[in-house]
Design an enzyme around this catalytic site. Structure first.
Site, PDB file in Angstrom:
ATOM      1  N   LYS A  35       0.830  -1.201   0.000  1.00  0.00           N
ATOM      2  CA  LYS A  35       0.000   0.000   0.000  1.00  0.00           C
ATOM      3  C   LYS A  35       0.874   1.264   0.000  1.00  0.00           C
ATOM      4  CE  LYS A  35      -3.940  -2.312   0.317  1.00  0.00           C
ATOM      5  NZ  LYS A  35      -3.741  -3.774   0.305  1.00  0.00           N
TER       6      LYS A  35
HETATM    7  C1  PLP Z   1      -5.071  -4.624   1.052  1.00  0.00           C
HETATM    8  C2  PLP Z   1      -6.537  -4.706   0.928  1.00  0.00           C
HETATM    9  C3  PLP Z   1      -7.361  -5.249   1.929  1.00  0.00           C
HETATM   10  C4  PLP Z   1      -6.851  -5.982   3.117  1.00  0.00           C
HETATM   11  O1  PLP Z   1      -5.899  -5.354   3.858  1.00  0.00           O
HETATM   12  P1  PLP Z   1      -4.878  -6.223   4.716  1.00  0.00           P
HETATM   13  O2  PLP Z   1      -4.134  -5.186   5.479  1.00  0.00           O
HETATM   14  O3  PLP Z   1      -4.024  -7.001   3.768  1.00  0.00           O
HETATM   15  O4  PLP Z   1      -5.677  -7.109   5.613  1.00  0.00           O
HETATM   16  C5  PLP Z   1      -8.731  -5.196   1.769  1.00  0.00           C
HETATM   17  N1  PLP Z   1      -9.284  -4.664   0.685  1.00  0.00           N
HETATM   18  C6  PLP Z   1      -8.542  -4.143  -0.298  1.00  0.00           C
HETATM   19  C7  PLP Z   1      -9.230  -3.522  -1.473  1.00  0.00           C
HETATM   20  C8  PLP Z   1      -7.152  -4.163  -0.226  1.00  0.00           C
HETATM   21  O5  PLP Z   1      -6.424  -3.669  -1.235  1.00  0.00           O
END
Ligand code: PLP
Length: 389
Positions: free
Chosen positions: A185
Site C-alpha cells: 500500500k
Molecule cells: C489490502 C486490501 C485489503 C486488506 O488489507 P490487509 O491489510 O491485507 O488485511 C482489503 N481490501 C482491499 C481492497 C485491499 O487492497
C-alpha cells in the site's frame, strides 16, 4: 521472484534510513507491543483524517470490527463489488452476514452506483464499496443512496490513503472507513490498518473488539462481555507508520508524476491501436487534478483488449504476463472477480452473473508503480508493452 538481475517488480516498498533508525530505537526501548508509538500514530492519523482513528493489525480485521460495530450479523446482506481483494467479501461471511455482489462501472472499475441502488433488498443492511487503485466512488451519490435507504456504509478504503473527493480526504466524512498498511500500500507499516470511526461510534467497544473483548478498570480489575479478536497493532509497525505518514505528500507526488508519465506515453499507443478508452485508467493527464476526484495512484491499471490481441500471439493475460516477465517487467493482477471463487460459487454465484466485472477481471493488469521508480523505468515498461502488444 526476480527473473533477471534488474527485474522491475510491480510494487516495492520504500523505507528510508531515518525510518530504520527510528525502528531501531523502538526495538531498544523495551516496549514492542501496543504502546506509546501506536498512541502517537493514532493521534497523527486522527489529525490527518479529522476524526477519531484506531489502529489495527491489518486492513481485514478493521472491516470485520466495523461490521460488528455497525451491528451487521446473521440474516443481514451487505452489498459490495466483486473486483476487490477477497478480504472484502470474506469479512462479511466472518460476521455471519451474506455478501451480495453488484457489477462494476467499466470506466472507474468501481462498484456501479446505479446498479448498487437497484440491488438493495429487504435484508440489505450495509454498503461496502471499494476504492480500486485509490480512486473513490462518487461520495455524494453513495451517501445519498445510504441515507435514502437507511443503510450503514463501511468504506473499504484499504488502497485510498490520501485520496480526496471534492477536496476532502477519503475517510474524513461519512460512516466507517477502513484502511490497510500492508506492504504494497502507498503508506505501509509492513502489515497494519486503521479504522476511522463515525462520530456516534462506540469507541470503547471498538477498542474491546480489538483485543479479546477485555474491559479493564482500576489497577487490577478485568471483565469480558463480548469476545473480541487479537487485532492490535504493535509499536514497531506504528513507528514505521509515523515515518511514512510524514512522507505521504512526497510519496503521492512521486506516484502522480509516474502516472502522468504513463499517460503521456500510453495515450498515443492506445489511440494508434484503436483500443477503447476503458483500456486506460479513468483520469487523463489534463484532468489529473480533477475538481471532484483526486486519486492517490495506488496502482496504474490497464484493461487489455484480449479479443483484439488474440491474433497477435497474446491469447490470455497469462501469456501477456509471461512475455513481460521475459523482458524483466513484473505485472500484477488486481483482481479476479471474487464471486467466481469456489467459496462464492458454492453460495450460488456463477459465470454470467456480473458480465462487466468478469470481463475486467479477466483482462486487468497492474503496471509497475512505486516510489523508487524513475520515468526511465516507465519508458522501459512502455517499450516492452509496445513490443509485446
Ligand atoms: C489490502 C486490501 C485489503 C486488506 O488489507 P490487509 O491489510 O491485507 O488485511 C482489503 N481490501 C482491499 C481492497 C485491499 O487492497
Amino acid at each position: 521472484m526476480s527473473a533477471t538481475p534488474d527485474f522491475l517488480p510491480f510494487s516495492r516498498p520504500s523505507i528510508d534510513e531515518a525510518t530504520i533508525a527510528a525502528v531501531g530505537d523502538v526495538l531498544r526501548s523495551g516496549w514492542l507491543t501496543t504502546g506509546p508509538k501506536v498512541a502517537a500514530f493514532e493521534a497523527s492519523l486522527s489529525e490527518f483524517f479529522g476524526r477519531r482513528t484506531l489502529c489495527f493489525a491489518n486492513g481485514t480485521c478493521t472491516m470485520e470490527v466495523a461490521l460488528r460495530l455497525a451491528g451487521i450479523g446473521p440474516g443481514d446482506e451487505v452489498l459490495t463489488t466483486p473486483i476487490t481483494w477477497v478480504a472484502t467479501a470474506n469479512v462479511v461471511l466472518a460476521v455471519g452476514a451474506t455478501p451480495r455482489f453488484v457489477d462494476i462501472d467499466p470506466v472507474t472499475r468501481n462498484i456501479d452506483l446505479a446498479k448498487l441502488e437497484a440491488a438493495i433488498g429487504p435484508r440489505t443492511r450495509a454498503l461496502l464499496p471499494v476504492y480500486l487503485s485509490g480512486l473513490p466512488v462518487n461520495m455524494d451519490r453513495l451517501y445519498a443512496i445510504a441515507a435514502r435507504h437507511g443503510l450503514r456504509v463501511i468504506e473499504d478504503a484499504a488502497q485510498a490513503q490520501g485520496s480526496r473527493w471534492k477536496g476532502r480526504r477519503v475517510g474524513s466524512f461519512g460512516d466507517f472507513a477502513s484502511f490497510s498498511f500492508q506492504a504494497n500500500k502507498n503508506l505501509t507499516t509492513g502489515e497494519g490498518g486503521c479504522l476511522v470511526l463515525p462520530e456516534q461510534a462506540d469507541r470503547d467497544l471498538a477498542e474491546r473488539l480489538r483485543l479479546q473483548g477485555v474491559k479493564r478498570s482500576g489497577l487490577d480489575a478485568m471483565d469480558v462481555e463480548t469476545p473480541g479478536g487479537k487485532f492490535n497493532l504493535n509499536d514497531i509497525a506504528a513507528q514505521i507508520g509515523l515515518c511514512q505518514l510524514a512522507q505521504l505528500e512526497a510519496i503521492q507526488g512521486q506516484r502522480r508524476s509516474l502516472a502522468q508519465a504513463y499517460f503521456e506515453r500510453l495515450k498515443p499507443l492506445v489511440r494508434a491501436r484503436g483500443w477503447d478508452d476503458c483500456a486506460l485508467p479513468v483520469l487523463p493527464p489534463d484532468t489529473l487534478a480533477h475538481a471532484d476526484i483526486e486519486t492517490n495512484w495506488h496502482m496504474f491499471q490497464l484493461v487489455l483488449p484480449l479479443e483484439r490481441l488474440a491474433g497477435k500471439g497474446i491469447d490470455s493475460r497469462a501469456s501477456f504476463m509471461a512475455a513481460m516477465k521475459a523482458r524483466g517487467i513484473g505485472i500484477g493482477v488486481h483482481y479476479p472477480p471474487v464471486h467466481l471463487f469456489t467459496l462464492y460459487r458454492n453460495l450460488g454465484w456463477k459465470p454470467g452473473d456480473l458480465p462487466v466485472a468478469e470481463q475486467v477481471g479477466r483482462s486487468i493488469v497492474s503496471l509497475p508503480l512505486f516510489r523508487a521508480m524513475s520515468t526511465a523505468d516507465v519508458d522501459r515498461v512502455v517499450t516492452a508493452l509496445e513490443e509485446v502488444l
